[in-house]
Design an enzyme around this catalytic site. Sequence first.
Site, PDB file in Angstrom:
ATOM      1  N   ARG A   2      22.789  10.225 -26.363  1.00 49.44           N
ATOM      2  CA  ARG A   2      21.744   9.472 -27.047  1.00 49.44           C
ATOM      3  C   ARG A   2      22.246   8.107 -27.501  1.00 49.44           C
ATOM      4  O   ARG A   2      23.356   7.955 -27.973  1.00 49.44           O
ATOM      5  CB  ARG A   2      21.299  10.286 -28.258  1.00 49.44           C
ATOM      6  CG  ARG A   2      20.589   9.500 -29.334  1.00 49.44           C
ATOM      7  CD  ARG A   2      19.791  10.394 -30.230  1.00 49.44           C
ATOM      8  NE  ARG A   2      20.593  11.301 -31.010  1.00 49.44           N
ATOM      9  CZ  ARG A   2      21.084  11.010 -32.213  1.00 49.44           C
ATOM     10  NH1 ARG A   2      20.886   9.838 -32.742  1.00 49.44           N
ATOM     11  NH2 ARG A   2      21.771  11.897 -32.878  1.00 49.44           N
ATOM     12  N   ARG A   6      21.692   1.709 -27.208  1.00 48.99           N
ATOM     13  CA  ARG A   6      21.367   1.024 -28.460  1.00 48.99           C
ATOM     14  C   ARG A   6      22.377  -0.043 -28.855  1.00 48.99           C
ATOM     15  O   ARG A   6      22.094  -0.917 -29.654  1.00 48.99           O
ATOM     16  CB  ARG A   6      21.222   2.041 -29.585  1.00 48.99           C
ATOM     17  CG  ARG A   6      19.765   2.128 -29.982  1.00 48.99           C
ATOM     18  CD  ARG A   6      19.453   2.269 -31.408  1.00 48.99           C
ATOM     19  NE  ARG A   6      20.204   3.293 -32.087  1.00 48.99           N
ATOM     20  CZ  ARG A   6      19.829   3.727 -33.275  1.00 48.99           C
ATOM     21  NH1 ARG A   6      18.737   3.277 -33.833  1.00 48.99           N
ATOM     22  NH2 ARG A   6      20.549   4.629 -33.886  1.00 48.99           N
ATOM     23  N   ARG A  15      13.220  -3.597 -26.167  1.00 43.69           N
ATOM     24  CA  ARG A  15      12.521  -2.685 -27.073  1.00 43.69           C
ATOM     25  C   ARG A  15      11.894  -3.412 -28.271  1.00 43.69           C
ATOM     26  O   ARG A  15      11.241  -2.769 -29.100  1.00 43.69           O
ATOM     27  CB  ARG A  15      13.527  -1.638 -27.592  1.00 43.69           C
ATOM     28  CG  ARG A  15      13.804  -0.437 -26.682  1.00 43.69           C
ATOM     29  CD  ARG A  15      12.683   0.587 -26.705  1.00 43.69           C
ATOM     30  NE  ARG A  15      12.031   0.703 -27.983  1.00 43.69           N
ATOM     31  CZ  ARG A  15      12.515   1.357 -29.035  1.00 43.69           C
ATOM     32  NH1 ARG A  15      13.623   2.014 -28.947  1.00 43.69           N
ATOM     33  NH2 ARG A  15      11.846   1.404 -30.172  1.00 43.69           N
ATOM     34  N   ASP A  51      13.235  11.190 -25.054  1.00 39.34           N
ATOM     35  CA  ASP A  51      13.713  11.791 -26.300  1.00 39.34           C
ATOM     36  C   ASP A  51      13.356  13.266 -26.288  1.00 39.34           C
ATOM     37  O   ASP A  51      12.417  13.674 -25.592  1.00 39.34           O
ATOM     38  CB  ASP A  51      13.107  11.126 -27.533  1.00 39.34           C
ATOM     39  CG  ASP A  51      13.862  11.530 -28.794  1.00 39.34           C
ATOM     40  OD1 ASP A  51      14.904  10.915 -29.081  1.00 39.34           O
ATOM     41  OD2 ASP A  51      13.458  12.500 -29.460  1.00 39.34           O
ATOM     42  N   TYR A 126      13.198  20.331 -36.251  1.00 37.68           N
ATOM     43  CA  TYR A 126      12.351  19.166 -36.543  1.00 37.68           C
ATOM     44  C   TYR A 126      10.929  19.597 -36.899  1.00 37.68           C
ATOM     45  O   TYR A 126      10.298  19.046 -37.802  1.00 37.68           O
ATOM     46  CB  TYR A 126      12.317  18.208 -35.337  1.00 37.68           C
ATOM     47  CG  TYR A 126      13.582  17.386 -35.225  1.00 37.68           C
ATOM     48  CD1 TYR A 126      13.891  16.423 -36.177  1.00 37.68           C
ATOM     49  CD2 TYR A 126      14.476  17.583 -34.174  1.00 37.68           C
ATOM     50  CE1 TYR A 126      15.056  15.675 -36.083  1.00 37.68           C
ATOM     51  CE2 TYR A 126      15.646  16.832 -34.071  1.00 37.68           C
ATOM     52  CZ  TYR A 126      15.922  15.880 -35.032  1.00 37.68           C
ATOM     53  OH  TYR A 126      17.072  15.143 -34.946  1.00 37.68           O
TER      54      TYR A 126
HETATM   55  O1  CP3 Z   1      20.983   7.078 -24.780  1.00 42.97           O
HETATM   56  C1  CP3 Z   1      19.824   7.199 -24.412  1.00 42.97           C
HETATM   57  O2  CP3 Z   1      18.997   6.324 -24.504  1.00 42.97           O
HETATM   58  C2  CP3 Z   1      19.471   8.501 -23.714  1.00 42.97           C
HETATM   59  C3  CP3 Z   1      18.165   8.998 -24.101  1.00 42.97           C
HETATM   60  C4  CP3 Z   1      18.107   9.853 -25.352  1.00 42.97           C
HETATM   61  C5  CP3 Z   1      17.419   9.502 -26.549  1.00 42.97           C
HETATM   62  N1  CP3 Z   1      17.371  10.596 -27.357  1.00 42.97           N
HETATM   63  C6  CP3 Z   1      16.804   8.203 -26.838  1.00 42.97           C
HETATM   64  C7  CP3 Z   1      16.714   7.783 -28.256  1.00 42.97           C
HETATM   65  C8  CP3 Z   1      18.563  11.147 -25.510  1.00 42.97           C
HETATM   66  C9  CP3 Z   1      19.419  11.957 -24.537  1.00 42.97           C
HETATM   67  C10 CP3 Z   1      18.086  11.610 -26.789  1.00 42.97           C
HETATM   68  C11 CP3 Z   1      18.292  12.986 -27.255  1.00 42.97           C
HETATM   69  C12 CP3 Z   1      18.073  13.291 -28.681  1.00 42.97           C
HETATM   70  N2  CP3 Z   1      17.127  12.797 -29.536  1.00 42.97           N
HETATM   71  C13 CP3 Z   1      18.790  14.309 -29.342  1.00 42.97           C
HETATM   72  C14 CP3 Z   1      19.840  15.203 -28.724  1.00 42.97           C
HETATM   73  C15 CP3 Z   1      21.136  14.520 -28.497  1.00 42.97           C
HETATM   74  C16 CP3 Z   1      21.886  14.138 -29.759  1.00 42.97           C
HETATM   75  O3  CP3 Z   1      22.163  12.966 -29.881  1.00 42.97           O
HETATM   76  O4  CP3 Z   1      22.190  15.027 -30.560  1.00 42.97           O
HETATM   77  C17 CP3 Z   1      18.299  14.364 -30.671  1.00 42.97           C
HETATM   78  C18 CP3 Z   1      18.790  15.266 -31.771  1.00 42.97           C
HETATM   79  C19 CP3 Z   1      17.236  13.412 -30.769  1.00 42.97           C
HETATM   80  C20 CP3 Z   1      16.358  13.120 -31.950  1.00 42.97           C
HETATM   81  C21 CP3 Z   1      16.463  11.679 -32.319  1.00 42.97           C
HETATM   82  N3  CP3 Z   1      15.785  10.655 -31.682  1.00 42.97           N
HETATM   83  C22 CP3 Z   1      17.304  11.079 -33.286  1.00 42.97           C
HETATM   84  C23 CP3 Z   1      18.210  11.843 -34.224  1.00 42.97           C
HETATM   85  C24 CP3 Z   1      17.135   9.691 -33.199  1.00 42.97           C
HETATM   86  C25 CP3 Z   1      17.901   8.603 -33.918  1.00 42.97           C
HETATM   87  C26 CP3 Z   1      17.190   8.025 -35.092  1.00 42.97           C
HETATM   88  C27 CP3 Z   1      17.858   6.740 -35.502  1.00 42.97           C
HETATM   89  O5  CP3 Z   1      17.252   5.692 -35.282  1.00 42.97           O
HETATM   90  O6  CP3 Z   1      18.991   6.804 -36.008  1.00 42.97           O
HETATM   91  C28 CP3 Z   1      16.176   9.449 -32.206  1.00 42.97           C
HETATM   92  C29 CP3 Z   1      15.686   8.144 -31.754  1.00 42.97           C
HETATM   93  C30 CP3 Z   1      16.219   7.723 -30.444  1.00 42.97           C
HETATM   94  N4  CP3 Z   1      16.180   8.488 -29.316  1.00 42.97           N
HETATM   95  C31 CP3 Z   1      16.781   6.452 -30.120  1.00 42.97           C
HETATM   96  C32 CP3 Z   1      17.079   6.469 -28.750  1.00 42.97           C
HETATM   97  C33 CP3 Z   1      17.618   5.358 -27.911  1.00 42.97           C
HETATM   98  C34 CP3 Z   1      16.922   5.294 -31.068  1.00 42.97           C
HETATM   99  C35 CP3 Z   1      15.619   4.579 -31.083  1.00 42.97           C
HETATM  100  C36 CP3 Z   1      15.803   3.145 -31.347  1.00 42.97           C
HETATM  101  O7  CP3 Z   1      16.198   2.408 -30.432  1.00 42.97           O
HETATM  102  O8  CP3 Z   1      15.488   2.749 -32.480  1.00 42.97           O
END
Ligand code: CP3
Length: 322
Positions: A2, A6, A15, A51, A126
Amino acid sequence: MRQAGRSLPEYREIRANVAMLESCRRPELVAEITLQPVRRHGVDAAILFSDIVVPVAAAGVDLDIVPGTGPVVAEPVRDRADVERIRPITVEDVSYVDEAVRLLVAELGETPLIGFAGAPFTLASYLVEGGPSRTHAKTKALMYGDPELWHALCGRLAEVTLAFLRVQIAAGVSAVQLFDSWAGALSEADYRRYVQPHSAMVLAGLADAGVPRIHFGVGTAELLTAMGEAGADVVGVDWRTPLDVATKRIGPDRAVQGNLDPCVLFAPWPVVEAEVRRILDEGRAAPGHVFNLGHGVLPETDPDVLTRVVALVHEVSARPVD
Ligand code: CP3
């Protein structure tokens, strides 16, 4: 992992005016964001930009991804009626993912695309908490207090997850990753009783698909054996457990993935290099090793350090091992 993107200025730019969930629903944008880290760092595989809550939203749950917070659910799951409202999904419900994967597979050529989904426990957390939680207290209260409702909820989520992964596989992904990020909150006994059967249902449902299945969680040192037994081909390991120790727990039939601490990327280069070399060394104890971070890339990470890490892994792992 994830947020690989970023840390990239080109990601932040693209974005800038598009909300997270909305960006996951635009196939061209998904394709472009997915390709950014591949172009920049020369990694061996791409991970689909999406996501874990995307299929849950497609199943009818009212939720959003709030910047800096994560997924937030409007009406947290409390009773049987809330569970019943989570509909099964078909390819039409996530046609944008189907389309994005097809675009990407054509664009990526030889570079494999990894699809993914959230595992039932992490998704349930969640949905029950209504958002991210440190303790998972409400989730555990439901799990212990009403096991029947708990299993109904996880069964429903397992079906949604399986359908979502099947859509990605049909569209051409080369591997799938099932994220049970927060499973480390559980004891092994509780994991086996309340969670493993549902993750196993998803992983078994993909057994005939012919793609490797990666299963990952954070803080799972005590769960590595059980997570492997859930039906993974590759077990993801966070940075807390050395890969040689992890592979003893996981056994000789499964590969490992991991496990550089994302915070090490902020250390001086000689420290980063020593850690990468140590991990590659320890990974040789396993029947296979996918080098990766132990969890997601932090947004403040210097992208140039990531590029250097990729180059170093290529250099070291290209050499024959004696
Ligand atoms: O790197 C990538 O872009 C791959 C795609 C990806 C995202 N989420 C995009 C994302 C993947 C593989 C995920 C999985 C995900 N999402 C998990 C499992 C993997 C892990 O890291 O444990 C979980 C628990 C989530 C739930 C989630 N979504 C969280 C905890 C967050 C972060 C919140 C924050 O801003 O701190 C997200 C948002 C998210 N998903 C972002 C991205 C690129 C950030 C969004 C942004 O750009 O603001």
